[in-house]
Design an enzyme around this catalytic site. Structure first.
Site, short mmCIF file in Angstrom:
data_model
loop_
_atom_site.label_atom_id
_atom_site.label_comp_id
_atom_site.label_asym_id
_atom_site.label_seq_id
_atom_site.Cartn_x
_atom_site.Cartn_y
_atom_site.Cartn_z
N PHE A 1 -20.62 -28.73 43.95
CA PHE A 1 -22.14 -28.12 44.09
C PHE A 1 -22.75 -27.73 45.27
O PHE A 1 -23.66 -27.94 45.60
CB PHE A 1 -23.16 -28.93 43.21
N LEU A 2 -21.73 -27.23 46.06
CA LEU A 2 -21.97 -26.70 47.49
C LEU A 2 -21.82 -25.13 47.58
O LEU A 2 -21.34 -24.46 48.60
CB LEU A 2 -21.65 -27.56 48.48
N CYS B 1 -30.21 -25.88 31.45
CA CYS B 1 -30.69 -27.33 31.90
C CYS B 1 -31.23 -27.53 33.25
O CYS B 1 -32.35 -28.18 33.04
CB CYS B 1 -29.07 -28.26 31.97
N LYS C 1 -34.88 -26.02 33.61
CA LYS C 1 -35.96 -27.05 32.82
C LYS C 1 -36.12 -28.38 33.31
O LYS C 1 -37.06 -29.10 33.32
CB LYS C 1 -35.53 -26.78 31.44
N ARG D 1 -28.64 -17.75 28.50
CA ARG D 1 -29.88 -18.17 28.71
C ARG D 1 -30.32 -18.58 30.15
O ARG D 1 -29.56 -19.25 30.74
CB ARG D 1 -30.37 -19.43 27.89
C1 UDX Z 1 -25.67 -29.03 33.97
C2 UDX Z 1 -24.89 -30.25 34.40
O1 UDX Z 1 -23.92 -30.01 35.54
C3 UDX Z 1 -24.65 -31.22 33.30
O2 UDX Z 1 -24.14 -32.61 34.04
C4 UDX Z 1 -25.74 -31.30 32.35
O3 UDX Z 1 -25.31 -32.15 31.28
C5 UDX Z 1 -26.38 -30.12 31.93
O4 UDX Z 1 -26.53 -29.37 33.05
P1 UDX Z 1 -24.44 -26.57 33.24
O5 UDX Z 1 -25.94 -26.25 32.81
O6 UDX Z 1 -23.53 -26.54 31.96
O7 UDX Z 1 -24.44 -28.29 33.38
O8 UDX Z 1 -24.02 -26.09 34.26
P2 UDX Z 1 -23.32 -26.42 35.68
O9 UDX Z 1 -22.02 -26.24 36.03
O10 UDX Z 1 -24.08 -27.59 36.31
O11 UDX Z 1 -24.19 -24.99 36.75
C6 UDX Z 1 -25.56 -24.92 36.69
C7 UDX Z 1 -25.85 -23.50 37.71
O12 UDX Z 1 -25.66 -23.80 38.97
C8 UDX Z 1 -25.07 -22.41 37.03
O13 UDX Z 1 -25.88 -21.20 37.09
C9 UDX Z 1 -24.21 -22.32 38.31
O14 UDX Z 1 -23.78 -20.98 38.51
C10 UDX Z 1 -25.00 -23.08 39.30
N1 UDX Z 1 -24.23 -23.50 40.48
C11 UDX Z 1 -23.44 -24.46 40.33
C12 UDX Z 1 -24.16 -22.80 41.76
O15 UDX Z 1 -25.00 -21.91 42.06
N2 UDX Z 1 -23.53 -23.39 42.97
C13 UDX Z 1 -22.73 -24.55 42.61
O16 UDX Z 1 -22.13 -25.16 43.59
C14 UDX Z 1 -22.50 -25.17 41.24
#
Ligand code: UDX
Length: 457
Positions: free
Chosen positions: A250-251, A261, A264, A329
């Protein structure tokens, strides 16, 4: 074990399929009859790798079935999972819990023997206590039940894998009996089962998602500084992430987080903080930074072409809110396309999975949806990379160069290599990296104003 799962959205459908695959007898309940018929016919309402096969196999083996009748679903079930949606209330930012309250009432009215009512839906702190009161109010005399919280941490696109191999399972309740029963369904997993009280379990879910969103907003602000200061945010993230205390996930800097998710849940936790008379300043900034990141990206395009994009044809690759899903969404890609279209641009869009869902949101005005990525780029003035699908990082730049009119790429997900893009003849703009030919001294002029405002003068 006999299990009832209420709701066949992401959480409910994946949950019921995997519970059945673990050998339980599962019945999924949903009010939408047509959705259930489709699932029974092997047509999944969502794109989720591996899910269709697991559902079909378990239906065939008699462990998994679906119904619109809650009475039927509850019969004999020991665990009753609530997996209904908790969308964001547009006005307050809080989670809208009306579906949860309706289901709690119905459970209360229909249970005839002891059940553990387990909430998997993401719900704010204190919700399970209210569920307990509602179920209790409607339960017949002498019928016993307990309430537990079991938040899910599934990521769309890898939810099957996430449920089979979770980093942890969180179960919260004030009843030992409920915790014991709930533990049984997860005991075979090679993971830590965290037992907590109800409120802590509810909070763990919001804290986890909000912290991940904070990491994203942090790296997105780092991207802005890196670009100004001449550093490369991808290299910085890599160097930081190798420190185990920081963690490498997540970086990825980009155009901001989206989906059903993070936006919200962060807003809901912020609302919880203000409800408790506390201003969670950090979360407020996380949300603000996420909004700004989109503007930062669009500015790159308008800095290049000017604010009027009339007559410009822009190829947009990526419509889903992230890769490996058909979910559009709260997709930042969609929001950016709306802005570009509002500035007069003609959009040619492609996504490997989310075309249909995106089309329902965006409509057809000034947008052409193409059958593949290269078709979107034919005759385009610019290429925008908006979703992190790995195939977009492997584009044949020679072929792209030949089909486009003007040669400029705005890489919102840092998928391409700057040197390679420039070698192929493109002006290349990424996130958190300097672009060639841009005058960065203009930022220095604003520094005293920023300092003054930061000092509150
Ligand atoms: C998230 C949580 O990870 C999960 O544990 C929870 O149950 C539901 O919400 P999800 O919404 O499926 O899961 O997506 P995720 O992979 O977490 O990415 C969320 C958003 O962050 C996406 O728009 C993605 O593009 C963005 N993102 C993610 C980044 O911009 N950079 C990153 O390093 C990681």
């Amino acid at each position: 074990m006999k299990v009832c799962v209420i709701g066949t959205g992401y959480v409910g459908l994946v949950g019921s399929a995997i519970f059945a695959d673990w050998g339980n007898e599962v019945i999924g309940v949903d009010i939408d009859d047509s959705k259930i018929k489709k699932i029974e016919a092997g047509k999944m309402p969502i794109y989720e790798p591996g899910l269709g096969e697991i559902v079909t196999e378990n239906i065939k083996d008699g462990r998994l079935s679906f119904t619109t009748s809650l009475v039927k679903g509850l019969k004999g079930a020991e665990l009753v999972f609530i997996c209904v949606g908790t969308p964001q209330d547009d006005k307050t930012g809080a989670a809208n819990l009306s579906h949860v309250w309706d289901v709690a009432k119905e459970i209360g009215e229909n249970i005839k023997d002891y059940k553990v009512v387990v909430t998997k839906s993401t719900v704010p702190v204190g919700t399970n206590e209210r569920i307990k009161r509602i179920v209790g109010k409607h339960t017949a005399k002498g019928v016993d039940f307990d309430v537990a919280s079991n938040p899910e941490f599934l990521r769309e696109g890898s939810s099957v894998e996430d449920m089979r191999n979770p980093d942890r399972v969180v179960i919260g309740s004030d009843s030992k009996k409920a915790l014991e029963k709930l533990r049984k369904i997860y005991d075979h997993l090679n993971t830590i089962i965290v037992e907590t009280d109800l409120r802590s379990a509810e909070m763990i879910k919001y804290a986890s998602n909000s912290f991940l969103a904070t990491k994203i907003s942090f790296i997105n602000e780092m991207a802005q500084i890196c670009e100004r200061a001449g550093a490369d945010v991808s290299q910085v993230a890599y160097g930081m992430g190798l420190d185990r205390r920081v963690g490498k996930y997540f970086l990825r800097a980009g155009i901001g987080y989206g989906g059903s998710c993070f936006p919200k849940d962060v807003a809901a936790l912020y609302k919880t903080s203000t409800d408790q008379a506390y201003d969670f300043k950090l979360l407020r900034s996380v949300m603000e930074v996420n909004e700004n990141q989109r503007a930062y990206y669009v500015d790159k395009i308008t800095d290049y072409f000017g604010k009027n994009l009339t007559g410009k044809k822009i190829a947009c690759l990526g419509l889903a809110f992230k890769s490996d899903t058909d979910d559009a969404r709260e997709s930042v890609a969609i929001k950016i396309i709306r802005t570009l279209r509002g500035l007069g641009a003609k959009i040619c869009a492609y996504d490997p999975k989310a075309m249909k869902n995106a089309q329902e949101i965006l409509g057809d005005s000034n947008i052409t949806y193409t059958e593949n990525a290269y078709d979107a780029m034919k005759g385009a003035d610019a290429l925008c990379l908006l979703t992190e699908w790995s195939q977009f990082g492997e584009l044949d730049l020679g072929r792209v160069e030949k089909s486009m009119v003007a040669k400029v790429i705005f890489d919102g997900r840092n998928l391409l290599d700057k040197e390679e893009a420039e070698k192929a003849g493109f002006a290349y703009f990424a996130i958190g990296k300097r672009a060639s030919g841009v005058d960065y001294t203009r930022f220095e002029e604003g520094s005293s104003a920023i300092l003054e405002s930061a000092n509150g003068s």
